[in-house]
Design a protein around this motif. Structure first.
Motif, PDB file in Angstrom:
ATOM      1  N   SER A  92      38.206  23.352  33.851  1.00  8.58           N
ATOM      2  CA  SER A  92      37.085  23.993  34.558  1.00  8.58           C
ATOM      3  C   SER A  92      37.163  25.513  34.410  1.00  8.58           C
ATOM      4  O   SER A  92      38.223  26.073  34.115  1.00  8.58           O
ATOM      5  CB  SER A  92      37.137  23.634  36.044  1.00  8.58           C
ATOM      6  OG  SER A  92      38.290  24.221  36.627  1.00  8.58           O
ATOM      7  N   ASP A  93      36.013  26.171  34.659  1.00  6.29           N
ATOM      8  CA  ASP A  93      35.957  27.637  34.583  1.00  6.29           C
ATOM      9  C   ASP A  93      36.920  28.256  35.587  1.00  6.29           C
ATOM     10  O   ASP A  93      37.606  29.236  35.310  1.00  6.29           O
ATOM     11  CB  ASP A  93      34.543  28.130  34.924  1.00  6.29           C
ATOM     12  CG  ASP A  93      33.549  27.778  33.829  1.00  6.29           C
ATOM     13  OD1 ASP A  93      33.992  27.417  32.731  1.00  6.29           O
ATOM     14  OD2 ASP A  93      32.341  27.860  34.100  1.00  6.29           O
ATOM     15  N   GLU A  94      36.964  27.642  36.767  1.00  5.36           N
ATOM     16  CA  GLU A  94      37.799  28.172  37.844  1.00  5.36           C
ATOM     17  C   GLU A  94      39.280  28.155  37.448  1.00  5.36           C
ATOM     18  O   GLU A  94      40.014  29.127  37.618  1.00  5.36           O
ATOM     19  CB  GLU A  94      37.575  27.299  39.081  1.00  5.36           C
ATOM     20  CG  GLU A  94      38.059  27.922  40.344  1.00  5.36           C
ATOM     21  CD  GLU A  94      38.049  26.893  41.478  1.00  5.36           C
ATOM     22  OE1 GLU A  94      37.837  25.701  41.211  1.00  5.36           O
ATOM     23  OE2 GLU A  94      38.276  27.314  42.613  1.00  5.36           O
ATOM     24  N   MET A  95      39.685  27.038  36.869  1.00  5.15           N
ATOM     25  CA  MET A  95      41.080  26.911  36.444  1.00  5.15           C
ATOM     26  C   MET A  95      41.403  27.897  35.318  1.00  5.15           C
ATOM     27  O   MET A  95      42.497  28.466  35.267  1.00  5.15           O
ATOM     28  CB  MET A  95      41.315  25.489  35.955  1.00  5.15           C
ATOM     29  CG  MET A  95      42.490  24.826  36.633  1.00  5.15           C
ATOM     30  SD  MET A  95      42.573  23.161  36.045  1.00  5.15           S
ATOM     31  CE  MET A  95      44.313  22.905  36.054  1.00  5.15           C
ATOM     32  N   THR A  96      40.425  28.098  34.437  1.00  7.24           N
ATOM     33  CA  THR A  96      40.639  29.034  33.328  1.00  7.24           C
ATOM     34  C   THR A  96      40.872  30.440  33.883  1.00  7.24           C
ATOM     35  O   THR A  96      41.765  31.162  33.431  1.00  7.24           O
ATOM     36  CB  THR A  96      39.406  29.032  32.380  1.00  7.24           C
ATOM     37  OG1 THR A  96      39.188  27.704  31.956  1.00  7.24           O
ATOM     38  CG2 THR A  96      39.604  29.930  31.190  1.00  7.24           C
ATOM     39  N   ILE A  97      40.075  30.809  34.870  1.00 10.19           N
ATOM     40  CA  ILE A  97      40.229  32.141  35.457  1.00 10.19           C
ATOM     41  C   ILE A  97      41.589  32.262  36.160  1.00 10.19           C
ATOM     42  O   ILE A  97      42.308  33.247  35.991  1.00 10.19           O
ATOM     43  CB  ILE A  97      39.036  32.453  36.389  1.00 10.19           C
ATOM     44  CG1 ILE A  97      37.840  32.795  35.495  1.00 10.19           C
ATOM     45  CG2 ILE A  97      39.331  33.614  37.337  1.00 10.19           C
ATOM     46  CD1 ILE A  97      36.520  32.771  36.138  1.00 10.19           C
ATOM     47  N   ASN A  98      41.990  31.225  36.894  1.00 10.53           N
ATOM     48  CA  ASN A  98      43.306  31.242  37.537  1.00 10.53           C
ATOM     49  C   ASN A  98      44.427  31.343  36.500  1.00 10.53           C
ATOM     50  O   ASN A  98      45.419  32.024  36.703  1.00 10.53           O
ATOM     51  CB  ASN A  98      43.527  29.966  38.374  1.00 10.53           C
ATOM     52  CG  ASN A  98      42.654  29.991  39.600  1.00 10.53           C
ATOM     53  OD1 ASN A  98      42.102  31.031  39.960  1.00 10.53           O
ATOM     54  ND2 ASN A  98      42.498  28.845  40.244  1.00 10.53           N
ATOM     55  N   PHE A  99      44.224  30.641  35.394  1.00 11.46           N
ATOM     56  CA  PHE A  99      45.228  30.655  34.325  1.00 11.46           C
ATOM     57  C   PHE A  99      45.356  32.074  33.755  1.00 11.46           C
ATOM     58  O   PHE A  99      46.456  32.587  33.586  1.00 11.46           O
ATOM     59  CB  PHE A  99      44.811  29.671  33.233  1.00 11.46           C
ATOM     60  CG  PHE A  99      45.823  29.493  32.138  1.00 11.46           C
ATOM     61  CD1 PHE A  99      46.853  28.580  32.274  1.00 11.46           C
ATOM     62  CD2 PHE A  99      45.752  30.246  30.963  1.00 11.46           C
ATOM     63  CE1 PHE A  99      47.796  28.403  31.260  1.00 11.46           C
ATOM     64  CE2 PHE A  99      46.681  30.078  29.947  1.00 11.46           C
ATOM     65  CZ  PHE A  99      47.703  29.154  30.098  1.00 11.46           C
ATOM     66  N   LEU A 100      44.205  32.692  33.496  1.00  9.80           N
ATOM     67  CA  LEU A 100      44.226  34.058  32.948  1.00  9.80           C
ATOM     68  C   LEU A 100      44.903  35.013  33.926  1.00  9.80           C
ATOM     69  O   LEU A 100      45.678  35.887  33.531  1.00  9.80           O
ATOM     70  CB  LEU A 100      42.796  34.527  32.656  1.00  9.80           C
ATOM     71  CG  LEU A 100      42.199  33.952  31.368  1.00  9.80           C
ATOM     72  CD1 LEU A 100      40.689  33.956  31.419  1.00  9.80           C
ATOM     73  CD2 LEU A 100      42.668  34.737  30.153  1.00  9.80           C
ATOM     74  N   LYS A 101      44.631  34.819  35.210  1.00  8.63           N
ATOM     75  CA  LYS A 101      45.235  35.699  36.219  1.00  8.63           C
ATOM     76  C   LYS A 101      46.751  35.461  36.279  1.00  8.63           C
ATOM     77  O   LYS A 101      47.525  36.399  36.439  1.00  8.63           O
ATOM     78  CB  LYS A 101      44.627  35.428  37.584  1.00  8.63           C
ATOM     79  CG  LYS A 101      43.271  36.062  37.770  1.00  8.63           C
ATOM     80  CD  LYS A 101      42.854  35.818  39.178  1.00  8.63           C
ATOM     81  CE  LYS A 101      41.525  36.404  39.516  1.00  8.63           C
ATOM     82  NZ  LYS A 101      41.040  35.875  40.784  1.00  8.63           N
ATOM     83  N   ALA A 102      47.157  34.184  36.158  1.00 12.87           N
ATOM     84  CA  ALA A 102      48.594  33.864  36.220  1.00 12.87           C
ATOM     85  C   ALA A 102      49.346  34.557  35.088  1.00 12.87           C
ATOM     86  O   ALA A 102      50.483  35.016  35.273  1.00 12.87           O
ATOM     87  CB  ALA A 102      48.795  32.353  36.160  1.00 12.87           C
ATOM     88  N   THR A 103      48.684  34.666  33.914  1.00  7.36           N
ATOM     89  CA  THR A 103      49.390  35.282  32.782  1.00  7.36           C
ATOM     90  C   THR A 103      49.690  36.764  33.046  1.00  7.36           C
ATOM     91  O   THR A 103      50.593  37.330  32.446  1.00  7.36           O
ATOM     92  CB  THR A 103      48.597  35.145  31.461  1.00  7.36           C
ATOM     93  OG1 THR A 103      47.339  35.805  31.608  1.00  7.36           O
ATOM     94  CG2 THR A 103      48.378  33.707  31.078  1.00  7.36           C
ATOM     95  N   GLU A 104      48.935  37.379  33.988  1.00  7.65           N
ATOM     96  CA  GLU A 104      49.214  38.787  34.311  1.00  7.65           C
ATOM     97  C   GLU A 104      50.615  38.938  34.895  1.00  7.65           C
ATOM     98  O   GLU A 104      51.224  40.002  34.844  1.00  7.65           O
ATOM     99  CB  GLU A 104      48.182  39.313  35.327  1.00  7.65           C
ATOM    100  CG  GLU A 104      46.814  39.523  34.709  1.00  7.65           C
ATOM    101  CD  GLU A 104      45.706  39.700  35.750  1.00  7.65           C
ATOM    102  OE1 GLU A 104      46.034  39.973  36.921  1.00  7.65           O
ATOM    103  OE2 GLU A 104      44.531  39.548  35.378  1.00  7.65           O
ATOM    104  N   LEU A 105      51.136  37.824  35.440  1.00  3.93           N
ATOM    105  CA  LEU A 105      52.462  37.882  36.052  1.00  3.93           C
ATOM    106  C   LEU A 105      53.586  37.854  35.010  1.00  3.93           C
ATOM    107  O   LEU A 105      54.763  37.830  35.362  1.00  3.93           O
ATOM    108  CB  LEU A 105      52.630  36.703  37.034  1.00  3.93           C
ATOM    109  CG  LEU A 105      51.549  36.606  38.122  1.00  3.93           C
ATOM    110  CD1 LEU A 105      51.668  35.310  38.883  1.00  3.93           C
ATOM    111  CD2 LEU A 105      51.654  37.789  39.073  1.00  3.93           C
ATOM    112  N   LEU A 106      53.218  37.826  33.745  1.00  8.71           N
ATOM    113  CA  LEU A 106      54.237  37.771  32.693  1.00  8.71           C
ATOM    114  C   LEU A 106      54.770  39.157  32.311  1.00  8.71           C
ATOM    115  O   LEU A 106      55.641  39.284  31.450  1.00  8.71           O
ATOM    116  CB  LEU A 106      53.662  37.089  31.448  1.00  8.71           C
ATOM    117  CG  LEU A 106      53.449  35.570  31.570  1.00  8.71           C
ATOM    118  CD1 LEU A 106      52.543  35.062  30.475  1.00  8.71           C
ATOM    119  CD2 LEU A 106      54.786  34.849  31.517  1.00  8.71           C
ATOM    120  N   GLN A 107      54.266  40.189  32.968  1.00  5.90           N
ATOM    121  CA  GLN A 107      54.664  41.551  32.589  1.00  5.90           C
ATOM    122  C   GLN A 107      56.186  41.760  32.663  1.00  5.90           C
ATOM    123  O   GLN A 107      56.801  42.321  31.759  1.00  5.90           O
ATOM    124  CB  GLN A 107      53.949  42.576  33.492  1.00  5.90           C
ATOM    125  CG  GLN A 107      54.400  43.997  33.188  1.00  5.90           C
ATOM    126  CD  GLN A 107      53.499  45.051  33.774  1.00  5.90           C
ATOM    127  OE1 GLN A 107      52.390  44.762  34.226  1.00  5.90           O
ATOM    128  NE2 GLN A 107      53.954  46.287  33.767  1.00  5.90           N
TER     129      GLN A 107
END
Ligand SMILES: O=c1ccn([C@@H]2O[C@H](COP(=O)(O)OP(=O)(O)O[C@H]3O[C@H](CO)[C@@H](O)[C@H](O)[C@H]3O)[C@@H](O)[C@H]2O)c(=O)[nH]1
Length: 469
Positions: A92-107
């Motif tokens: 879903s679009d919602e999950m995709t957005i959450n996924f993209l946001k989660a990747t920000e935590l990879l810094q």
């Protein structure tokens, strides 16, 4: 005396989606064959995809390995279910957005790898805006690897600058894209943002725009861009991009060309859903240049209605075909292929068609002499894969993203294919495509005068591109 030369070391951080990982692996192979040490960062569940693809080539003949470093995916912190580490797994679009946001935590994980290796350069996907901050901290250049055409980037740029879509009064009224070297016409319904607005996805759009803008800003701040293409394919747009837009870019040819052996062409991205020998045996049984290959890339979800339209169009075209059908998930539920395939389609098509359910060895298939044409959704990697091997025979059915721009490049600038007739980015309104459109487009690229003309133009583009490589 000469000082001992240090081998350059690049850390490569691809986004976790097949379509970002496949060309990034090829970039790593490109670096290593040019004697640059490369370390690829990924997460544990994505590592096997990379390792399998690497095992098939570069490491064998280059003499030093491409390292793969795992960093944990921040599932818990990012609110992503355990076991999901790839965009390919989202529904879903919602999950995709959450996924993209989660990747920000990879810094932080990226910083640890940079600390460990102290590389000379960081090449990171555009969807990791934090990579620019990390590169600056370690005082190395950050390059962005970009997976679309110069043409698409130039059109995107002028669209944002001039907003010509605001000058028309309806979604279907055409406007000319200003300033670029060719006269290209688009409609509002073919643009991502306008289509999302029309779909009522305001919340998702807002979130998506934030992520996208932050990625674009980081791209602007980066040292430059590595582009998966070659100058001769779209010279006016390379010049526009570098001279008019003033961006730094390196076009490193289509990176997929580093996959020369059969094994490497077979093992790209994911495990193939068809046995290599079975696939080649089927192709070998066909006449040269007689088969149309239909595949819509790695992420697009094609609705049951569209799949039905393709099936009926393929049958009516009377051409031999290979058709790749991905898992069809609607509202989180997997829809079985037999639920939408026309009655007894497979029985009737037994001699003419091969349906691959899941993942196809696309490069291996396109490389076979039996293939004549490619019906594509206009993803840039497919456009390059197809373009390099079977110049001159595209049927284009763009679906979302920048794919309408790529359709214009193929059908109006390079003139190596025909449009099937998709008019809307928002495919809920895709009722304008009928089996008849699919059938006619396939016949136009496979048989008759027009097909020959397109093929001739394709040969010309092939000549130019070969001279340029
Ligand atoms: O069964 C399959 C399906 C795909 N592929 C490969 O997967 C890639 C697909 O890439 P692409 O054609 O670019 O399609 P998408 O997966 O849809 O790509 C996304 O990413 C591209 C690059 O950023 C964008 O151009 C597209 O708009 C976006 O949808 C290609 O390398 C194919 O060779 C296979 O090998 N087998």
């Amino acid at each position: 005396m000469y000082a001992k030369l240090q081998r350059l070391h690049v850390v490569l951080f691809p986004f976790m989606a097949p379509v970002h990982m496949i060309p990034a692996i090829d970039v790593a192979k490109f670096f290593t064959t040019n004697h640059v040490k490369t370390t690829i960062i990924t997460t544990p569940l994505n590592a096997p995809i990379i390792i399998n693809s690497l095992q098939s080539t570069a490491n064998k003949y280059v003499g030093f390995p491409i390292d793969v470093e795992n960093v944990p995916f921040p599932s818990k912190e990012g609110g992503i279910p355990e076991g999901i580490e790839n965009l390919d797994q989202l529904n879903s679009d919602e999950m995709t957005i959450n996924f993209l946001k989660a990747t920000e935590l990879l810094q932080e994980s990226l910083e640890q790898i940079m600390e460990k290796y102290k590389p000379n350069c960081l090449v990171a996907d555009m969807f990791y805006p934090f990579a620019s901050v990390v590169a600056a901290k370690f005082n190395v250049p950050r390059l962005v690897f970009h997976g679309t055409s110069y043409f698409a980037q130039c059109v995107g740029h002028v669209m944002m600058k001039y907003e010509p879509q605001k000058l028309v009064s309806s979604d279907d009224e055409e406007f000319v894209v200003p300033e670029i070297p060719h006269e290209i016409r688009l409609t509002r319904s073919q643009l991502v943002i306008d289509a999302m607005k029309g779909k009522g996805k305001h919340e998702a759009l807002e979130e998506w725009m934030k992520i996208f803008c932050s990625a674009m800003e980081a791209k602007e701040r980066s040292y430059g861009i590595i582009m998966n293409r070659f100058y001769e394919l779209e010279p006016e747009y390379v010049d526009y991009y570098t001279k008019v837009m003033g961006r730094m870019a390196w076009h490193i040819s289509p990176v997929s060309l580093c996959n020369r052996e059969k094994e490497a062409k077979f093992q790209r991205g994911k495990d193939s859903s068809i046995n290599e020998h079975e696939c080649l045996k089927w192709l070998d049984s066909k006449k040269p240049k007689s088969v149309v290959y239909v595949c819509f890339g790695s992420v697009v979800k094609v609705s049951s209605l569209e799949l039905q339209e393709i099936a009926m169009g393929l049958e009516a075209s009377e051409q031999d075909f290979i058709w790749v059908v991905r898992r069809n998930i609607i509202d989180g539920e997997e829809v079985n292929i037999t639920d939408w395939l026309p009655h007894e389609f497979e029985k009737r098509m037994k001699e003419k068609g091969l349906i691959i359910r899941g993942w196809a060895p696309q490069m291996l298939i396109l490389d076979h002499e039996a293939i004549r044409a490619f019906v594509t959704h206009c993803g840039w990697n497919s456009t390059l894969d197809g373009g390099l091997i079977i110049w001159g025979s595209f049927g284009t059915w763009p679906v979302g993203g920048e794919k309408f721009y790529s359709e214009k490049l193929v059908t109006q600038v390079l003139r190596t294919g025909v449009a099937i007739g998709a008019r809307n980015w928002n495919r809920v309104r895709s009722e304008n495509i009928k089996p008849k459109n699919v059938m006619e487009a396939i016949r136009r690229i496979m048989v008759g005068e027009e097909a020959l003309e397109i093929k001739k133009q394709g040969k010309e583009v092939e000549r130019i591109s070969k001279e340029g490589r």
